[in-house]
Scaffold this motif. Sequence first.
Motif, PDB file in Angstrom:
ATOM      1  N   GLU A  19       0.822  -1.204   0.000  1.00  0.00           N
ATOM      2  CA  GLU A  19       0.000   0.000   0.000  1.00  0.00           C
ATOM      3  C   GLU A  19       0.859   1.258   0.000  1.00  0.00           C
ATOM      4  O   GLU A  19       0.500   2.259  -0.622  1.00  0.00           O
ATOM      5  CB  GLU A  19      -0.964   0.013   1.185  1.00  0.00           C
ATOM      6  CG  GLU A  19      -1.971   1.150   1.085  1.00  0.00           C
ATOM      7  CD  GLU A  19      -3.159   1.012   2.013  1.00  0.00           C
ATOM      8  OE1 GLU A  19      -3.930   1.988   2.117  1.00  0.00           O
ATOM      9  OE2 GLU A  19      -3.328  -0.056   2.635  1.00  0.00           O
ATOM     10  N   HIS A  22       1.878   1.836  -3.488  1.00  0.00           N
ATOM     11  CA  HIS A  22       0.742   2.416  -4.216  1.00  0.00           C
ATOM     12  C   HIS A  22       0.676   3.917  -3.982  1.00  0.00           C
ATOM     13  O   HIS A  22       0.554   4.712  -4.927  1.00  0.00           O
ATOM     14  CB  HIS A  22      -0.528   1.719  -3.735  1.00  0.00           C
ATOM     15  CG  HIS A  22      -1.785   2.197  -4.380  1.00  0.00           C
ATOM     16  ND1 HIS A  22      -3.025   1.809  -3.946  1.00  0.00           N
ATOM     17  CD2 HIS A  22      -2.027   3.035  -5.424  1.00  0.00           C
ATOM     18  CE1 HIS A  22      -3.959   2.378  -4.680  1.00  0.00           C
ATOM     19  NE2 HIS A  22      -3.379   3.135  -5.585  1.00  0.00           N
ATOM     20  N   ARG A  96      -5.176  -1.947   8.164  1.00  0.00           N
ATOM     21  CA  ARG A  96      -4.017  -2.461   7.438  1.00  0.00           C
ATOM     22  C   ARG A  96      -3.420  -3.633   8.207  1.00  0.00           C
ATOM     23  O   ARG A  96      -3.547  -3.699   9.418  1.00  0.00           O
ATOM     24  CB  ARG A  96      -2.969  -1.353   7.269  1.00  0.00           C
ATOM     25  CG  ARG A  96      -3.474  -0.153   6.477  1.00  0.00           C
ATOM     26  CD  ARG A  96      -2.328   0.795   6.177  1.00  0.00           C
ATOM     27  NE  ARG A  96      -2.799   2.022   5.547  1.00  0.00           N
ATOM     28  CZ  ARG A  96      -2.024   2.816   4.815  1.00  0.00           C
ATOM     29  NH1 ARG A  96      -0.759   2.508   4.614  1.00  0.00           N
ATOM     30  NH2 ARG A  96      -2.504   3.918   4.272  1.00  0.00           N
ATOM     31  N   ARG A  98      -3.917  -4.501   4.096  1.00  0.00           N
ATOM     32  CA  ARG A  98      -5.119  -4.785   3.312  1.00  0.00           C
ATOM     33  C   ARG A  98      -4.824  -4.886   1.815  1.00  0.00           C
ATOM     34  O   ARG A  98      -5.740  -4.931   1.003  1.00  0.00           O
ATOM     35  CB  ARG A  98      -6.163  -3.710   3.585  1.00  0.00           C
ATOM     36  CG  ARG A  98      -5.658  -2.282   3.333  1.00  0.00           C
ATOM     37  CD  ARG A  98      -6.570  -1.249   3.932  1.00  0.00           C
ATOM     38  NE  ARG A  98      -6.070   0.096   3.646  1.00  0.00           N
ATOM     39  CZ  ARG A  98      -6.661   1.207   4.068  1.00  0.00           C
ATOM     40  NH1 ARG A  98      -7.774   1.140   4.773  1.00  0.00           N
ATOM     41  NH2 ARG A  98      -6.153   2.396   3.766  1.00  0.00           N
ATOM     42  N   LEU A  99      -3.546  -4.878   1.474  1.00  0.00           N
ATOM     43  CA  LEU A  99      -3.119  -5.080   0.088  1.00  0.00           C
ATOM     44  C   LEU A  99      -1.966  -6.069   0.110  1.00  0.00           C
ATOM     45  O   LEU A  99      -0.997  -5.888   0.855  1.00  0.00           O
ATOM     46  CB  LEU A  99      -2.670  -3.760  -0.538  1.00  0.00           C
ATOM     47  CG  LEU A  99      -2.257  -3.803  -2.009  1.00  0.00           C
ATOM     48  CD1 LEU A  99      -3.418  -4.219  -2.895  1.00  0.00           C
ATOM     49  CD2 LEU A  99      -1.721  -2.446  -2.463  1.00  0.00           C
ATOM     50  N   ASN A 110      -6.776  -7.241  -2.657  1.00  0.00           N
ATOM     51  CA  ASN A 110      -7.010  -6.041  -1.849  1.00  0.00           C
ATOM     52  C   ASN A 110      -8.239  -6.230  -0.985  1.00  0.00           C
ATOM     53  O   ASN A 110      -9.197  -6.905  -1.365  1.00  0.00           O
ATOM     54  CB  ASN A 110      -7.133  -4.791  -2.731  1.00  0.00           C
ATOM     55  CG  ASN A 110      -8.554  -4.520  -3.159  1.00  0.00           C
ATOM     56  OD1 ASN A 110      -9.347  -3.945  -2.409  1.00  0.00           O
ATOM     57  ND2 ASN A 110      -8.895  -4.933  -4.383  1.00  0.00           N
ATOM     58  N   PHE A 112      -9.497  -3.225   0.756  1.00  0.00           N
ATOM     59  CA  PHE A 112      -9.472  -1.824   1.148  1.00  0.00           C
ATOM     60  C   PHE A 112     -10.731  -1.377   1.893  1.00  0.00           C
ATOM     61  O   PHE A 112     -10.648  -0.714   2.918  1.00  0.00           O
ATOM     62  CB  PHE A 112      -9.276  -0.933  -0.079  1.00  0.00           C
ATOM     63  CG  PHE A 112      -7.860  -0.859  -0.555  1.00  0.00           C
ATOM     64  CD1 PHE A 112      -6.852  -0.468   0.299  1.00  0.00           C
ATOM     65  CD2 PHE A 112      -7.536  -1.162  -1.868  1.00  0.00           C
ATOM     66  CE1 PHE A 112      -5.542  -0.388  -0.135  1.00  0.00           C
ATOM     67  CE2 PHE A 112      -6.231  -1.079  -2.316  1.00  0.00           C
ATOM     68  CZ  PHE A 112      -5.223  -0.695  -1.442  1.00  0.00           C
TER      69      PHE A 112
END
Length: 248
Positions: A19, A22, A96, A98-99, A110, A112
């Motif tokens: 994350e 990202h 988290r 979560r990815l 994911n 999210f």
Amino acid sequence: MLEAGWALARPVLQALDPERAHDVTLAALKALPLPSAEPDDPRLAVDAFGLRFGNPIGLAAGFDKNGAIAHKAGGLGFGFTEAGTLTPRPQAGNPRPRLFRLPEHGGVINRFGFNNLGHAHALAMLKPAACVLGINIGANKDASDRAADYVAGIRTFAAKADYFTINVSSPNTPNLRDLQKPEALDDLLARVLAARDAVADDHGRKPVLLKIAPDLSYAELDAMVRVARDRHIDGMIVSNTTITRPGA
């Protein structure tokens, strides 16, 4: 240029938490100037829902949740981009981590949970896009009237969106998929389409697409398609994230 930059950045990004990688990628794309994309070959153009897509490859919802780089997606070569999923109020999403990377499959998982900064923030962030812009809308987890949250999304982004995606299929918001049941779906689509039509004189008639789950039985799918056809929506997006984990 982009290829060279990616070759340098990739080892660094892959060393970060997924994350965090990202977030760093989004921040870089937002801050850095991008070269102009090569014009699309006219043979790649797609006409659908009353819109012309320069090419059929798009940046799906979930990457640019708050519309921070929607205006740059065309410069990256995409024929369309979809901001969201957006909810009326800011939402932290699920805890988290979560990815999760799946390097052996070239993919990710994911969980999210519609994390985003809300309608007002995205509305301020969105700039004119060089490609077709979709707005993916959802409901806050604690909403007492979830259909009203979708209506709010239509009203808020009618002047910005080229099309809307009605996301009732995320597995990461508790009970959201209940909106796929025929009675709930019929009520939701009736209210969303009424909101779309109410602002059409000011902002044009924006196509409304329904994003469905892949984990539907044939009977459930038939029921959803029947409601969608009866309500005359413009199309369906197949599909959201699966909740199954088949063996390798």
